[in-house]
Write a protein that holds these residues in place. Structure first.
Motif, mmCIF file in Angstrom:
data_model
loop_
_atom_site.group_PDB
_atom_site.id
_atom_site.type_symbol
_atom_site.label_atom_id
_atom_site.label_comp_id
_atom_site.label_asym_id
_atom_site.label_seq_id
_atom_site.Cartn_x
_atom_site.Cartn_y
_atom_site.Cartn_z
ATOM 1 N N TYR A 99 4.961 6.140 -2.563
ATOM 2 C CA TYR A 99 4.318 5.303 -1.535
ATOM 3 C C TYR A 99 4.249 5.979 -0.169
ATOM 4 O O TYR A 99 3.748 5.390 0.795
ATOM 5 C CB TYR A 99 5.090 3.993 -1.331
ATOM 6 C CG TYR A 99 5.199 3.070 -2.519
ATOM 7 C CD1 TYR A 99 4.284 3.102 -3.558
ATOM 8 C CD2 TYR A 99 6.220 2.124 -2.574
ATOM 9 C CE1 TYR A 99 4.402 2.231 -4.637
ATOM 10 C CE2 TYR A 99 6.336 1.247 -3.640
ATOM 11 C CZ TYR A 99 5.434 1.305 -4.667
ATOM 12 O OH TYR A 99 5.552 0.439 -5.720
ATOM 13 N N VAL A 137 12.961 4.995 1.193
ATOM 14 C CA VAL A 137 13.718 3.988 1.939
ATOM 15 C C VAL A 137 15.224 4.200 1.757
ATOM 16 O O VAL A 137 15.651 5.003 0.926
ATOM 17 C CB VAL A 137 13.256 2.557 1.572
ATOM 18 C CG1 VAL A 137 11.833 2.313 2.086
ATOM 19 C CG2 VAL A 137 13.334 2.303 0.086
ATOM 20 N N GLY A 174 14.025 0.352 5.628
ATOM 21 C CA GLY A 174 14.824 -0.491 4.731
ATOM 22 C C GLY A 174 13.981 -1.015 3.581
ATOM 23 O O GLY A 174 12.986 -0.403 3.202
ATOM 24 N N CYS A 175 14.370 -2.172 3.050
ATOM 25 C CA CYS A 175 13.637 -2.730 1.898
ATOM 26 C C CYS A 175 13.911 -4.227 1.824
ATOM 27 O O CYS A 175 15.072 -4.641 1.762
ATOM 28 C CB CYS A 175 14.113 -2.035 0.630
ATOM 29 S SG CYS A 175 13.570 -2.814 -0.893
ATOM 30 N N SER A 176 12.861 -5.038 1.839
ATOM 31 C CA SER A 176 13.057 -6.499 1.821
ATOM 32 C C SER A 176 13.705 -6.945 0.509
ATOM 33 O O SER A 176 14.476 -7.903 0.477
ATOM 34 C CB SER A 176 11.727 -7.224 2.030
ATOM 35 O OG SER A 176 10.814 -6.885 1.011
ATOM 36 N N LEU A 177 13.416 -6.224 -0.567
ATOM 37 C CA LEU A 177 13.998 -6.596 -1.861
ATOM 38 C C LEU A 177 15.505 -6.334 -1.866
ATOM 39 O O LEU A 177 16.292 -7.192 -2.289
ATOM 40 C CB LEU A 177 13.295 -5.812 -2.978
ATOM 41 C CG LEU A 177 13.752 -6.058 -4.405
ATOM 42 C CD1 LEU A 177 13.700 -7.541 -4.759
ATOM 43 C CD2 LEU A 177 12.889 -5.258 -5.384
ATOM 44 N N ASN A 202 16.829 -0.945 -6.310
ATOM 45 C CA ASN A 202 16.531 -1.442 -4.950
ATOM 46 C C ASN A 202 17.631 -2.381 -4.479
ATOM 47 O O ASN A 202 17.445 -3.584 -4.304
ATOM 48 C CB ASN A 202 15.199 -2.204 -4.926
ATOM 49 C CG ASN A 202 14.009 -1.343 -5.251
ATOM 50 O OD1 ASN A 202 14.053 -0.533 -6.177
ATOM 51 N ND2 ASN A 202 12.934 -1.497 -4.502
ATOM 52 N N CYS A 215 10.200 -8.608 -3.567
ATOM 53 C CA CYS A 215 9.683 -7.647 -2.591
ATOM 54 C C CYS A 215 8.460 -8.305 -1.965
ATOM 55 O O CYS A 215 7.556 -8.727 -2.700
ATOM 56 C CB CYS A 215 9.300 -6.360 -3.317
ATOM 57 S SG CYS A 215 7.953 -5.476 -2.515
ATOM 58 N N HIS A 216 8.444 -8.394 -0.644
ATOM 59 C CA HIS A 216 7.344 -9.124 0.012
ATOM 60 C C HIS A 216 5.984 -8.463 -0.238
ATOM 61 O O HIS A 216 4.964 -9.129 -0.240
ATOM 62 C CB HIS A 216 7.625 -9.245 1.516
ATOM 63 C CG HIS A 216 7.524 -7.935 2.260
ATOM 64 N ND1 HIS A 216 8.393 -6.880 2.040
ATOM 65 C CD2 HIS A 216 6.641 -7.503 3.183
ATOM 66 C CE1 HIS A 216 8.043 -5.874 2.815
ATOM 67 N NE2 HIS A 216 6.991 -6.223 3.516
ATOM 68 N N VAL A 217 5.984 -7.153 -0.471
ATOM 69 C CA VAL A 217 4.710 -6.440 -0.676
ATOM 70 C C VAL A 217 4.127 -6.806 -2.047
ATOM 71 O O VAL A 217 2.967 -7.226 -2.162
ATOM 72 C CB VAL A 217 4.910 -4.903 -0.597
ATOM 73 C CG1 VAL A 217 3.603 -4.181 -0.817
ATOM 74 C CG2 VAL A 217 5.542 -4.514 0.728
ATOM 75 N N HIS A 218 4.951 -6.681 -3.078
ATOM 76 C CA HIS A 218 4.461 -6.971 -4.429
ATOM 77 C C HIS A 218 4.262 -8.466 -4.665
ATOM 78 O O HIS A 218 3.341 -8.863 -5.383
ATOM 79 C CB HIS A 218 5.429 -6.384 -5.471
ATOM 80 C CG HIS A 218 5.357 -4.897 -5.541
ATOM 81 N ND1 HIS A 218 6.137 -4.082 -4.757
ATOM 82 C CD2 HIS A 218 4.567 -4.074 -6.276
ATOM 83 C CE1 HIS A 218 5.837 -2.819 -5.020
ATOM 84 N NE2 HIS A 218 4.891 -2.791 -5.933
ATOM 85 N N GLU A 278 7.240 -5.469 -10.322
ATOM 86 C CA GLU A 278 7.727 -6.228 -9.164
ATOM 87 C C GLU A 278 6.689 -7.232 -8.662
ATOM 88 O O GLU A 278 6.976 -8.046 -7.796
ATOM 89 C CB GLU A 278 8.031 -5.278 -7.995
ATOM 90 C CG GLU A 278 9.363 -4.603 -8.053
ATOM 91 C CD GLU A 278 9.534 -3.622 -6.890
ATOM 92 O OE1 GLU A 278 8.999 -3.854 -5.802
ATOM 93 O OE2 GLU A 278 10.207 -2.610 -7.098
ATOM 94 N N CYS A 285 3.757 -1.260 2.390
ATOM 95 C CA CYS A 285 5.167 -1.428 2.736
ATOM 96 C C CYS A 285 5.410 -0.757 4.099
ATOM 97 O O CYS A 285 5.344 0.469 4.208
ATOM 98 C CB CYS A 285 6.052 -0.791 1.668
ATOM 99 S SG CYS A 285 7.785 -0.804 2.128
ATOM 100 N N TYR A 292 8.053 -0.306 5.602
ATOM 101 C CA TYR A 292 9.255 0.544 5.616
ATOM 102 C C TYR A 292 8.918 1.950 5.128
ATOM 103 O O TYR A 292 9.333 2.944 5.713
ATOM 104 C CB TYR A 292 10.347 -0.065 4.738
ATOM 105 C CG TYR A 292 10.719 -1.466 5.133
ATOM 106 C CD1 TYR A 292 11.353 -1.723 6.347
ATOM 107 C CD2 TYR A 292 10.424 -2.547 4.305
ATOM 108 C CE1 TYR A 292 11.680 -3.016 6.720
ATOM 109 C CE2 TYR A 292 10.755 -3.844 4.671
ATOM 110 C CZ TYR A 292 11.382 -4.066 5.866
ATOM 111 O OH TYR A 292 11.707 -5.345 6.231
ATOM 112 N N MET A 293 8.156 2.003 4.030
ATOM 113 C CA MET A 293 7.757 3.315 3.499
ATOM 114 C C MET A 293 6.904 4.067 4.515
ATOM 115 O O MET A 293 6.975 5.293 4.606
ATOM 116 C CB MET A 293 6.965 3.132 2.200
ATOM 117 C CG MET A 293 7.821 2.740 1.018
ATOM 118 S SD MET A 293 8.700 4.179 0.376
ATOM 119 C CE MET A 293 9.599 3.467 -0.995
#
Ligand code: 13P
Ligand code: SF4
Length: 311
Positions: free
Chosen positions: A22, A57, A81-84, A110, A169-172, A197, A268, A270-271
């Motif tokens: 990503y 991340v 970071g990562c929301s998941l 994750n 994960c908010h993105v997926h 995801e 994402c 974060y990515m």
């Protein structure tokens, strides 16, 4: 040119640069290895270089640090970071385990190193089904933190005794079945590649079972699985349901095929925090070092090693 300066420093300091699928194009272009979570973790466990610079991340860099206690692991931005991975805390996990004594805990990669230190097994989207299948069927499983990956795995393994944490994960989660149907309707002879995801995975699998998506081949795949599939598939067009960063490499490796994102909004943040400039600064000042305290890494390495050993 920045790319040349990065390559020079990389050599001088004996650094290997790993980048997730990503990452933005300018970062992928300076990486020695690009891949999904599992491929990068496997690669990180074998490299000989003194320093690993992780363009991904934070939990990914932590995993690399845990399996390489004697190497320096750097991440160009500590805020990546990562929301998941934030969707479960250590207290929540400990309480959940108390409610299910004797259950086997399987956590997605994750997760933070602290969460991993409380797990029996770690898995990624590429080997989650294999890991769950390797656990005796009479054992209860606590699967965390992704509810969509969890329900996909429980369906594929046909396990009734899997308890699934309600994280996402908010993105997926933001990619909807409607987004996908809209893209598929605009094109015939198109294959759908979907990351487990995604919130729509569950409903799409249901629709598939009742015969929908008939004209389209559907594959549920990790990001690296998508790379492999795109190469070997006879389809010329693909709708891709995951973070849009993957499109760069998909297009580069398959110039005669067309790739359409299921949702252009699936980015994402974060990515995307990692840039070539930050990679350069990270190399120059050897920042930011990711260190995991011994009392955590010593326990977390057990589920990680199990993850690396199961296909
Ligand atoms: P994989 O690259 O392992 O499929 O995971 C996707 C992801 O969201 C990583 O954060
Ligand atoms: Fe985390 Fe989702 Fe970003 Fe992957 S895409 S790093 S799961 S927030």
């Amino acid at each position: 040119m920045l790319q040349n300066k990065i390559n020079k420093l990389k050599k001088e300091k004996d650094v290997v640069i790993l980048a997730h699928n990503y990452q933005i194009p300018e970062v992928q272009d300076v990486a020695d290895m690009i891949g999904d979570s599992l491929k990068l973790a496997r690669y990180a466990s074998q490299v000989q270089n003194k320093i690993i610079l992780f363009c991904g991340v934070h939990f990914m860099a932590e995993t690399a640090a845990i399996i390489n206690p004697h190497k320096k692991v750097l991440i160009p931005d500590l805020e990546a970071g990562c929301s998941l991975s934030n969707s479960i805390t250590i207290d929540e996990l400990r309480n959940w385990k108390k409610e299910h004594p004797g259950a086997i805990t399987v956590g997605y990669v994750n997760t933070t190193a602290e969460i991993k230190s409380e797990l029996d097994y770690c898995c990624t989207s590429s080997n989650a089904v294999g890991i769950v299948n390797s656990i005796p069927r009479n054992k209860d499983i606590l699967f965390l933190p992704d509810m969509f990956l969890g329900s996909y795995v429980s369906r594929l393994t046909n396990r009734q005794n899997m308890f699934i944490w309600a994280g996402e994960c908010h993105v997926h989660a933001g990619i909807t079945s409607r987004d996908i149907i809209k893209k598929l309707n605009n094109s015939s002879n198109t294959e759908l590649m979907i990351h487990p995801e995604c919130g729509c995975t569950t409903s799409i699998l249901y629709d598939l079972a009742v015969g929908d998506y008939d004209d389209h081949d559907v594959k549920v795949l990790s990001t690296e699985g998508m790379m492999t599939r795109a190469k070997i598939s006879s389809a010329k067009q693909f709708v891709v349901a995951t973070e849009t960063g993957i499109l760069y490499k998909l297009k580069k490796q398959n110039p005669n095929k067309t790739f359409v994102p299921a949702s252009e909004k699936a980015e994402c943040q974060y990515m995307k925090m990692i840039t070539a400039q930050k990679v350069y600064e990270s190399l120059l000042d050897e920042k930011y070092e990711v260190k995991v305290p011994y009392h955590i890494s010593n326990k977390a390495k057990i589920p990680i090693q199990r993850m690396l050993s199961i296909q």
